[in-house]
Design an enzyme around this catalytic site. Structure first.
Site, PDB file in Angstrom:
ATOM      1  CG  ASN A  37      50.814  60.448  50.016  1.00 35.22           C
ATOM      2  OD1 ASN A  37      50.528  60.516  48.822  1.00 35.22           O
ATOM      3  ND2 ASN A  37      51.504  59.455  50.535  1.00 35.22           N
ATOM      4  CD  GLU A  97      56.630  55.037  58.964  1.00 33.05           C
ATOM      5  OE1 GLU A  97      56.600  54.327  57.960  1.00 33.05           O
ATOM      6  OE2 GLU A  97      56.134  56.188  59.011  1.00 33.05           O
ATOM      7  CG  ASP A 101     100.303  60.796  65.952  1.00 34.03           C
ATOM      8  OD1 ASP A 101     100.622  61.952  66.300  1.00 34.03           O
ATOM      9  OD2 ASP A 101     101.028  60.078  65.235  1.00 34.03           O
ATOM     10  CG  ASP A 105      98.301  66.136  67.510  1.00 33.75           C
ATOM     11  OD1 ASP A 105      98.584  67.212  66.967  1.00 33.75           O
ATOM     12  OD2 ASP A 105      98.982  65.097  67.380  1.00 33.75           O
ATOM     13  CG  ASP A 125     102.607  67.377  63.017  1.00 37.74           C
ATOM     14  OD1 ASP A 125     103.211  68.118  62.218  1.00 37.74           O
ATOM     15  OD2 ASP A 125     103.091  66.988  64.085  1.00 37.74           O
TER      16      ASP A 125
END
Length: 895
Positions: A691, A312, A623, A627, A354
């Site tokens: 468990n 949880e 940039d 691109d 690049d």
């Protein structure tokens, strides 16, 4: 107040508004919108912001503190606790005699709900605040005219009536009626899918026959449009959800965050847990109902078991992990825009980029301006200056280099006085050239073009040397190419320069005018490699990341730079090399090659798609406008804060400086985040699975519940709370050297190896408690005990298993966090050590504190039992170490 208002949910009204505005004069539009060429006043802006809200597309959920508070308290864990508290209120207080009324259990559960909810709430608020603080570091602004002054302001502050200035590289922030344009070319691919730039002209109204085609109006541009070249000024007619893009995004959820491997992995874990819960919870219910006879208790215990199976704290730990990593990355100059991309950042094994500004200094210098005899002449530089200075498109580093060189060698003021601009033909990535048309004071016009070699030679038919103009022959073309090759070998990037006198008169010049040009010279630029890039590339290689250069530059220049920085130059492919190849051949070419040259934006994206098909996680660093397709295709898109708007909008991660060193640091942080997240997932799932196996065994053979539902939930809460320290754990360096991907298909194997390991010691504990510890404390066996003795026997058993179970869960964190032997060859961070041991000590103290023991129905267990638990822990850590060794014989990684 606005004189003409867009109605929020009425597409027809919005379209009608655009039609009316497009047919109005600029003055009419300004008057209708209550604006002026000087823009709005601060007071008017505040009114409109209060009325319309910020300029944001509201399809994303707004995370308010009230929302976080509700979300934090409505989790499966807290809902089950609330259910059990309600039942306990009836069974322990409302429906019992006055002398037996006991609210302690209810109080404990309500306390647990408050602790769990507040922990989640505080963490979520901190996460949200941290994300917003990080995003403020990324400058997404718009040039707005307010009170007659142009200023850069956050895009979300744009309001209807604002005067906006746009330039090449900008992303249009709202729907705008253009007032003035200068060679403005825009791409509206986000709206109409067309990537070809279209010229927009403020003075041109739409044809009456084409009013239905409102996306094509020449004097209106819409939010999401990219400015390819030129400039313009306009008035905002719609913002946020009222824009065409806003309505589109809202209707088709266009702004959904792209799904990463991390998201898919979380979904797969959820499916796995649902399947396990659907099988185990009913099984626990039926077994306990049949063997114990109390079906209500069996149901409550089954519900608590189901909650115990669920990690949880996963949402809290994942977000905490991501935020901690994001804050750390921000200190190293890396801003994370989309949190779910961090895992892909760390998992990336291929980085495409690049070369300009990444491998090189990003300081381009015009080294030579040769005529065709390879001698420097003022004429070549003069023509280059006319082209670079008068263009209004997106000036790149080469244009700046030309202008800087001309300032040192020419009388630029004289040139500016003697020439005026007539028109321009902007650059695009198919023609790979751009032109300007200028006029002298005597009325003579000249078209000046610069561009890539092959593309320029195709549109020239003559050449000029000195004053002499002669035909351009194929032989001379080859000579020009040989000169370029020689310059490229020296690491110089070369563009050709040509012109044409007195081009034919035209209202608008276009690519058809770029013909019959006179070739006149070479412009050779130098962008030297960065000093540290060779060492950084070596580090990236050690980190398992291969770097591939995807550039529009030619092979010779790219090879020259690559050789200097240590990249493999054995294979160099251009776009033309892929022609005629089948899919398998292309996949092999993309895999073996590190240098791709003369690429269009579409081919960059295609290479990334193929790399992903080959099984790689691909990061792309860009940039520029060219691109964007590659960034949208990559698993993680990286940009820089100085990039054009469209690149920053497309990015998942933004670097405050364009540096591979920053990137390398970020990758390592991303891997640590992933590792600490996987620790919690793998360790908790295996621990919980163990468990559950123990509960199934105990439920089958014990004549009573192995633990009360409340005790099981408190055990789960203490363990989960201690796990909140995991984001602050360390990872060993070997882990950080290798890219890791989400592989949830191996989770069941991990669970089946390490879950039963803890179950072995649970079963041993059951036997010791049932046949030795509890009979010794009570004085008789369970079968021979009286009713009161049985109650004490059961309470002591619950205490014993609670303590042992908690310690094994805490110690499994130390045992499984690293392949080495715990506490000897590896250990956790101090905070994790404190949290795990502290949680164990708190859990151990509960049965010995009378008030808490009574509330939780624990019995007083003999103190020597703690020595038994200590011995079991030593054996457990030893067995876990052996199982780790066996597991790693067949698997490469533990976490």
């Amino acid at each position: 107040m606005l004189k003409e208002k867009v109605k929020p949910n009425n597409n027809l009204a919005d379209t009608e508004l655009v039609k009316r505005v497009a047919q109005q004069t600029p003055d009419e539009t300004l008057q209708k919108l209550g604006s002026s060429p000087n823009g709005l006043t601060a007071e008017e802006v505040k009114k409109r912001l209060d009325h319309d809200g910020p300029n944001e597309v509201g399809t994303e959920k707004r995370n308010t503190k009230i929302h976080f508070l509700i979300e934090s308290f409505f989790t499966p864990f807290t809902l089950v606790l609330l259910l059990l508290a309600t039942i306990s209120l009836f069974t322990d207080y409302l429906f019992v005699p006055a002398n037996q009324k006991d609210l302690s259990t209810v109080i404990i559960m309500i306390t647990m709900i408050i602790i769990s909810g507040l922990t989640s709430f505080v963490q979520n608020v901190k996460t949200n605040d941290a994300v917003e603080d990080l995003l403020k570091m990324v400058s997404v602004t718009t040039n707005i005219r307010r009170n007659g002054r142009d200023q850069e302001l956050p895009t979300k502050q744009v309001v209807v009536g604002d005067i906006i200035n746009i330039h090449a590289g900008d992303m249009v922030p709202a729907d705008i009626r253009l007032l003035k344009t200068k060679d403005l070319f825009c791409s509206s691919s986000s709206l109409n899918g067309e990537s070809t730039p279209v010229e927009k002209i403020a003075s041109k109204k739409p044809d009456a026959d084409h009013l239905k085609d409102y996306l094509d109006y020449p004097n209106v541009i819409y939010e999401g449009t990219t400015v390819v070249s030129g400039s313009g000024t306009g008035v905002v007619i719609a913002t946020g959800e009222h824009t065409v893009f806003g309505r589109l995004a809202k209707s088709i959820s266009n702004n959904k965050v792209k799904e990463t491997n991390f998201d898919v992995g979380i979904k797969n874990i959820s499916k796995l847990l649902l399947i396990m819960t659907a099988i185990i919870a009913p099984l626990v219910f039926i077994i306990n109902g049949l063997t114990k006879g109390n079906w209500l208790n069996a149901l409550l215990f089954a519900i608590a078991t189901a909650v115990g199976l669920t990690p949880e704290m996963l949402p809290v730990i994942v977000t905490s992990n991501l935020v901690k990593g994001s804050l750390e990355m921000s200190k190293h100059g890396t801003i994370v825009k989309k949190m779910n991309s961090i895992q892909n950042f760390g998992a990336a094994d291929v980085l495409c980029t690049d070369k300009t500004g990444t491998l090189t200094e990003n300081k381009v210098v015009l080294e030579r301006h040769y005529n065709l005899n390879m001698k420097e002449t003022p004429l070549v530089l003069r023509l280059a200056y006319l082209n670079s200075y008068f263009q209004t498109g997106m000036r790149d580093l080469m244009d700046k280099a030309v202008i800087d060189a001309a300032k040192n060698e020419l009388d630029v003021k004289e040139i500016q006085q003697n020439y005026t601009k007539v028109d321009e033909i902007p650059f695009d990535f198919e023609r790979r050239r751009m032109s300007v048309v200028v006029k002298q004071q005597d009325g003579k016009r000249i078209l000046v073009t610069k561009g890539a070699a092959e593309e320029m030679l195709n549109c020239c038919d003559r050449l000029q040397i000195g004053e002499q103009v002669t035909p351009l022959t194929d032989e001379y073309k080859q000579r020009v190419l040989n000169h370029i090759d020689d310059l490229n070998q020296d690491g110089l990037r070369v563009v050709l320069l040509a012109y044409k006198n007195n081009p034919e008169e035209a209202d608008e010049f276009n690519v058809d005018d770029e013909k019959e040009l006179i070739l006149t010279g070479f412009l050779a630029f130098l962008d030297p490699p960065k000093d540290d890039v060779k060492d950084v590339l070596r580090k990236l290689k050690l980190d398992g990341i291969s770097v591939k250069i995807l550039t529009g530059d030619n092979a010779a220049v790219t090879k020259s730079v690559a050789e200097r920085v240590g990249l493999d130059t054995k294979y160099i492919y251009s776009e033309s090399d892929f022609a005629g190849k089948n899919t398998q051949q292309i996949k092999q070419m993309v895999e073996q090659c590190s240098l791709f040259v003369k690429l269009s934006p579409e081919t960059k994206a295609k290479i990334i798609r193929i790399l992903k098909e080959n099984g790689h996680t691909v990061a792309y660093m860009g940039d520029g406008i060219n691109d964007t397709p590659a960034m949208k295709t990559a698993d993680v898109a990286i940009s820089v804060d100085t990039a054009v708007d469209i690149a920053k909008k497309s990015a998942d991660i933004i670097l405050l400086r364009k540096s591979l060193l920053i990137l390398e640091n970020g990758v390592r942080i991303g891997r640590r985040i992933f590792g600490n997240t996987m620790k919690y997932i793998k360790i908790t799932l295996s621990s919980n699975f163990g468990n559950i196996l123990s509960i199934l065994v105990a439920s089958t053979f014990l004549p009573f519940l192995p633990m009360l539902p409340m005790q099981l939930l408190i055990l789960d809460l203490i363990y989960g709370t201690s796990c909140l320290s995991l984001p602050f754990d360390t990872m060993n360096n070997k882990y950080l050297e290798i890219p890791r991907k989400w592989e949830t298909k191996k989770l069941p194997k991990f669970m089946f190896y390490f879950g039963p390991t803890s179950s072995i010691f649970d079963i041993i504990t059951f036997a010791l408690l049932y046949f030795w510890i509890c009979p010794s404390a009570v004085g008789t066996s369970y079968a021979a005990a009286s009713a009161s003795q049985k109650a004490i026997f059961i309470a002591i058993f619950w205490s014993g298993w609670f303590i042992e179970s908690l310690w094994t869960q805490e110690m499994v964190i130390q045992a499984l966090r690293d392949p080495a032997v715990p506490f000897i060859k590896q250990h956790s961070s101090a905070l994790v050590m404190l949290a795990t041991i502290g949680a164990g000590l708190i859990g151990t103290a509960l049965p010995y504190v009378p008030s808490w023991a009574k509330a939780m129905k624990f019995g007083h267990i003999p103190e020597y039992y703690l020595l038994v638990v200590l011995a079991l822990l030593f054996l457990y850590i030893g067995l876990t170490t052996v199982v780790k060794h066996l597991y790693l014989r067949k698997e490469r990684f533990l976490i």
